[in-house]
Design an enzyme around this catalytic site. Structure first.
Site, mmCIF file in Angstrom:
data_model
loop_
_atom_site.group_PDB
_atom_site.id
_atom_site.type_symbol
_atom_site.label_atom_id
_atom_site.label_comp_id
_atom_site.label_asym_id
_atom_site.label_seq_id
_atom_site.Cartn_x
_atom_site.Cartn_y
_atom_site.Cartn_z
ATOM 1 N N GLY A 1 50.947 44.018 32.151
ATOM 2 C CA GLY A 1 50.000 44.083 33.332
ATOM 3 C C GLY A 1 49.404 45.482 33.337
ATOM 4 O O GLY A 1 48.217 45.866 33.382
ATOM 5 N N TRP B 1 46.999 45.951 30.254
ATOM 6 C CA TRP B 1 45.562 45.216 30.397
ATOM 7 C C TRP B 1 44.741 46.066 31.019
ATOM 8 O O TRP B 1 43.796 46.090 30.654
ATOM 9 C CB TRP B 1 46.185 44.133 31.478
ATOM 10 C CG TRP B 1 44.832 43.342 31.979
ATOM 11 C CD1 TRP B 1 44.206 42.327 31.176
ATOM 12 C CD2 TRP B 1 44.026 43.555 33.062
ATOM 13 N NE1 TRP B 1 43.136 41.810 31.969
ATOM 14 C CE2 TRP B 1 42.892 42.654 33.189
ATOM 15 C CE3 TRP B 1 43.990 44.669 34.016
ATOM 16 C CZ2 TRP B 1 41.969 42.742 34.133
ATOM 17 C CZ3 TRP B 1 43.094 44.538 35.017
ATOM 18 C CH2 TRP B 1 42.079 43.760 35.003
ATOM 19 N N HIS B 2 45.241 47.157 31.916
ATOM 20 C CA HIS B 2 44.267 48.005 32.596
ATOM 21 C C HIS B 2 43.641 49.195 31.626
ATOM 22 O O HIS B 2 42.770 49.360 31.694
ATOM 23 C CB HIS B 2 45.279 48.949 33.667
ATOM 24 C CG HIS B 2 45.337 47.878 34.687
ATOM 25 N ND1 HIS B 2 46.154 47.071 34.978
ATOM 26 C CD2 HIS B 2 44.703 47.948 36.087
ATOM 27 C CE1 HIS B 2 46.204 46.641 36.152
ATOM 28 N NE2 HIS B 2 45.206 47.082 36.952
ATOM 29 N N GLY B 3 44.542 49.219 30.179
ATOM 30 C CA GLY B 3 43.702 50.284 29.367
ATOM 31 C C GLY B 3 44.722 50.480 28.126
ATOM 32 O O GLY B 3 45.905 50.344 28.186
ATOM 33 N N PHE C 1 37.942 48.661 32.433
ATOM 34 C CA PHE C 1 38.879 48.030 31.901
ATOM 35 C C PHE C 1 37.947 46.466 31.584
ATOM 36 O O PHE C 1 38.658 45.315 31.382
ATOM 37 C CB PHE C 1 39.734 47.050 33.153
ATOM 38 C CG PHE C 1 40.470 48.493 33.937
ATOM 39 C CD1 PHE C 1 40.579 48.506 35.393
ATOM 40 C CD2 PHE C 1 40.754 49.478 33.004
ATOM 41 C CE1 PHE C 1 41.291 49.527 35.839
ATOM 42 C CE2 PHE C 1 41.361 50.738 33.571
ATOM 43 C CZ PHE C 1 41.541 50.674 34.980
#
Lengths: 479, 361
Positions: free
Chosen positions: A321, A324-326, A479
């Protein structure tokens, strides 16, 4: 196209008027679809092709999954969907990160081999729409839903402009049925939709961009060393900024969709009133957390395979998770910290002290809320800092109370900034705590219409007089 | 079955929305109108936010059209305050002025950016500070950030939407105080007592008229002037301590960076003119001490191949008083630009005749 831009204002007026004037529902949907593609193309037209690729592949895969009874074939098409979507995400988002880390490994191993860093432009919103289309194929695979009958409905689900580039990550099971029958927004939906839009813009433009962003930039991007107070001011400002920016965007998206007759899922539920980290993740970026829970955590086994495996599954989910953000280890650290706090929380809940009645009462709940908020603030440092060393500087300063009373700081914030951060932090915590079991709709029911007029007019005044600064894209656009 | 977080049963609050929004709209218009009137009565003037998007918008306007060739002004605040676009346009028929100046940042990057752009073959009027050519005095990145912003966000079709947004924003900000970044809500709240009209405004074409004499008191002007001189004295102290002003290094920078850029532009039919804007009083003396003309400015033409216009070389460009020793007042800027336009015209006309002679022969 940003929601707080003049071009979006013109775009939306055209969409809204045409949506109201068109009586043919199919034509209306086709129009919304075309306008959604135009909305996306405003960033960079060629990237619409990637959107088409994702849409067509998952439409095709879901159809074939549904048609077949054979497990092997169903799995094959599910894998095709996974590989294509995650492959695109991996290429555009993580190729450079991968190359950078491999070069680091080669160097550490004493090799002079070097992968040249690819110069790849990240398509806006790719993390959102790939997850969205993946949820469609997953749900068809798990037989939770049938594939959409109409390609138009499905394409509109993927591309619907209010939620296309920064969520909420909408499930097909919630959106596609709305496309199947003609819908026309009532005057209440339009009225309330505009209220939500104004509230969202106020959060983003006034609070996040105008008030908080300069403070955050000074502390996080400055070269000086912050002291205790400066560090906390910067971190609290960021906590407010990221909430107001992201929740603001989601609120705008929900409001705009409502004016066009569509309902989108709630994405935030006053997260800073969270009682523990588990509660936080039912309140923050709900569409992502529920996606990770349903398609990753549960698939890994969830909490069905014993304590140790539960903790591992939690940690894997939160680490991914974070990623996923970066494409940065800092986001992974952020995710890892959340995983760690979730594990610690689960362990604490088993202890006798956690069963005491005190924690169920108001005072006890407030104490947990404040502790949770402080821990969340520590994690935000890694989310926002541009380097690990800067993050560590700030975390150390946040813990070093003595530095606040010495002359060690080489970073300076005006007194007005401290006051603004202090007032906004108290306000946001109080509002979130009071609203934690409520919704905006419930509150609006109790406010007289004339007071709502006054509030709206002041919010619009605040938005217009805060628009002039440097254009800052919504934080989650990266994102 | 829908998610538990899904609001399919969302109860939209029952409120008489038409009435609510009508009243909100009226209140908003009254509030905005009142504040606009209030700022005007207090002497504020609208000003455009001079951000990277606006610079990029104009960077995209540097190409010749069927009707106009372009004269691109690059440099620092002296040029941004001192060169009036409409005066240049009216004197140089067939040319339109584009301001790509950025205050406090070296224009060498922008000159090189234009040189690398094979579509550009206009006239570049470059307000150059010789400090930019001396490595140790160079500000870290100059106007590179602006060029990078343009390359990242403006060099694809996405610029259409950004251009529309930037243009609308600039046009509105030029007309309304309430949209001015100087009067943003945060400033209204935190600096209400200290907000006062500024002598400087930015127009939508990026020109910045400076109203020193009409919007500053004598004391304010004196303080401003003293601050500027002190800054320059500090530069001189640093210069003396660190022994800057190695003209050898300067010549290397000038010939390699400036010379290469000039050659590329002029080879395509463009023209580069280096400009020394008026500077007076103590600031002028300090600058002459740090960078003696004979070692620096006078070699620029021979080293780079560009034309040069030094304000001291033309009687019509001398004699201006810079109120803060460094920048021209708006009234003087118009007169200065008028005189400058005539000189530029003669340079361009000579170039055109030379090309014609070369072509004919």
């Amino acid at each position: 196209m940003l929601f707080n831009s003049y071009s979006f204002f013109i775009f939306f007026i055209i969409v809204f008027i045409c949506n109201r004037l068109m009586n043919n529902w199919k034509l209306n949907k086709a129009f919304l679809l075309i306008m959604s593609y135009l909305f996306y193309a405003a960033w960079n037209p060629p990237f619409v092709i990637i959107l088409w690729v994702s849409t067509i592949i998952d439409w095709f895969c879901a159809k074939n999954i549904y048609r077949s009874d054979q497990k092997g074939i169903r799995r094959f098409f599910l894998c095709m969907s996974l590989v294509s979507n995650l492959g695109m995400l991996a290429f555009f988002k993580y190729a450079g990160f991968f190359a950078e880390n491999m070069n680091g490994l080669f160097l550490w191993g004493g090799s002079s081999y070097h992968i040249s860093l690819p110069s790849i432009v990240l398509p806006v919103g790719i993390s959102f729409y790939t997850f969205q289309t993946l949820s469609y194929t997953f749900d068809v695979y798990k037989k939770k839903m049938c594939p959409a009958h109409s390609f138009l409905d499905y394409a509109l689900y993927v591309t619907f402009f209010p939620q296309l580039v920064a969520g909420p990550i909408v499930r097909a099971i919630d959106f596609v049925p709305q496309c199947e029958s003609p819908r026309r927004a009532t005057s209440e939906q339009i009225g309330w939709g505009f209220v939500l839009f104004v509230i969202g813009l106020f959060n983003k433009v006034v609070i996040a961009d105008s008030f908080m962003s300069p403070i955050v930039e000074t502390v996080f991007d400055g070269t000086g060393t912050p002291d205790f107070f400066c560090a906390w001011a910067g971190v609290l400002a960021f906590a407010i900024q990221i909430f107001c920016d992201f929740a603001g965007y989601s609120t705008c998206a929900i409001g705009i969709a409502l004016t066009l007759g569509f309902y989108l899922t709630t994405n935030f539920r006053f997260p800073y009133a969270a009682v523990g980290f588990s509660d936080f993740w039912t309140r923050w970026h709900i569409s992502l957390s529920s996606w990770l829970r349903d398609y990753l955590y549960v698939t890994l086994g969830g909490n069905r395979k014993g304590k140790a495996r539960t903790y591992i599954n939690l940690m894997i989910t939160m680490l991914l998770g974070g990623l996923w953000h970066g494409a940065s280890w800092l986001f992974v650290i952020w995710g890892g910290l959340h995983g760690l706090f979730l594990i610690i929380e689960k362990a604490i809940l088993r202890l006798p002290i956690a069963q005491k009645q005190f924690w169920q009462r108001h005072m006890g709940q407030i104490v947990i809320v404040l502790i949770t908020f402080c821990c969340i603030c520590y994690t935000w440092v890694f989310f926002r800092a541009k380097s690990l060393s800067r993050a560590i500087d700030i975390v150390v300063a946040m813990t070093n109370v003595v530095s606040g009373f010495s002359d060690s700081s080489t970073l300076w914030l005006p007194t007005s900034d401290y006051i603004i951060v202090g007032v906004c932090t108290v306000a946001i915590l109080v509002i979130h705590y009071l609203m934690r079991h409520k919704t905006l709709e419930m509150v609006a029911h109790g406010i007289p219409w004339w007071m709502q007029s006054v509030i709206m007019s002041f919010m619009i005044y605040a938005i217009i007089t805060s628009l002039s600064g440097e254009d800052r894209a919504f934080i989650y656009f990266q994102f | 079955m829908p998610l538990s977080t899904f609001n399919s049963n969302l109860h939209v609050p029952y409120v008489p929305y038409k009435k609510m929004w009508l009243v909100a709209g009226i209140l908003c218009v009254v509030l905005l109108g009142s504040m606009e009137a209030y700022w005007r009565v207090r002497g504020f003037y609208p000003s455009v936010t001079d951000d990277k998007a606006l610079w990029a918008y104009y960077r995209d306007q540097v190409y010749a059209t069927q009707t106009y060739k372009k004269i691109v002004v690059i440099g620092y605040s002296r040029a941004q305050l001192g060169i009036v676009p409409e005066v240049l346009n009216s004197e140089l028929k067939g040319y339109k002025t584009v301001h790509l100046t950025v205050d406090g940042h070296s224009p060498i990057e922008t000159l090189e950016h234009l040189a690398r752009d094979i579509r550009f073959n206009g006239v570049v009027l470059c307000d150059i500070s010789l400090e930019s050519c001396i490595e140790e005095r160079n500000d870290a990145t100059g106007q590179k950030e602006w060029c990078d912003y343009y390359d990242t966000y403006w060099s694809n079709y996405g610029k259409i939407e950004k251009g529309v947004n930037t243009r609308i924003k600039a046009e509105l900000q030029e007309r309304l105080n309430i949209l001015s970044s100087y009067l943003m809500l945060k400033r209204q709240i935190t600096q209400w007592n200290s907000l006062k009209p500024t002598y400087l405004e930015t127009r939508s074409d990026r020109y910045r008229p400076a109203h020193y004499y009409t919007r500053m008191s004598e004391k304010e002007l004196e303080d401003h002037k003293r601050m500027r001189i002190e800054k320059r004295k500090e530069d001189l102290r640093e210069y003396t301590e660190k022994g800057f002003g190695d003209s050898t290094h300067y010549k290397y920078e000038a010939s390699h960076r400036l010379g290469s850029a000039v050659a590329l532009i002029q080879r395509r039919g463009g023209k580069v003119i280096f400009l020394k804007m008026p500077v007076t009083g103590e600031t002028g003396v300090i600058e002459d001490t740090m960078y003696p003309r004979s070692q620096f400015w006078d070699t620029l033409e021979s080293v780079t191949g560009a034309e040069t216009i030094h304000f001291m070389d033309y009687p019509q460009l001398r004699g201006f008083i810079c109120p803060d020793t460094s920048h021209l007042d708006v009234k003087d800027a118009k007169v200065y630009t008028f005189a400058l336009a005539k000189i530029i015209k003669s340079i361009i006309d000579i170039s055109v005749s030379r090309e014609k002679v070369n072509y004919d022969s």
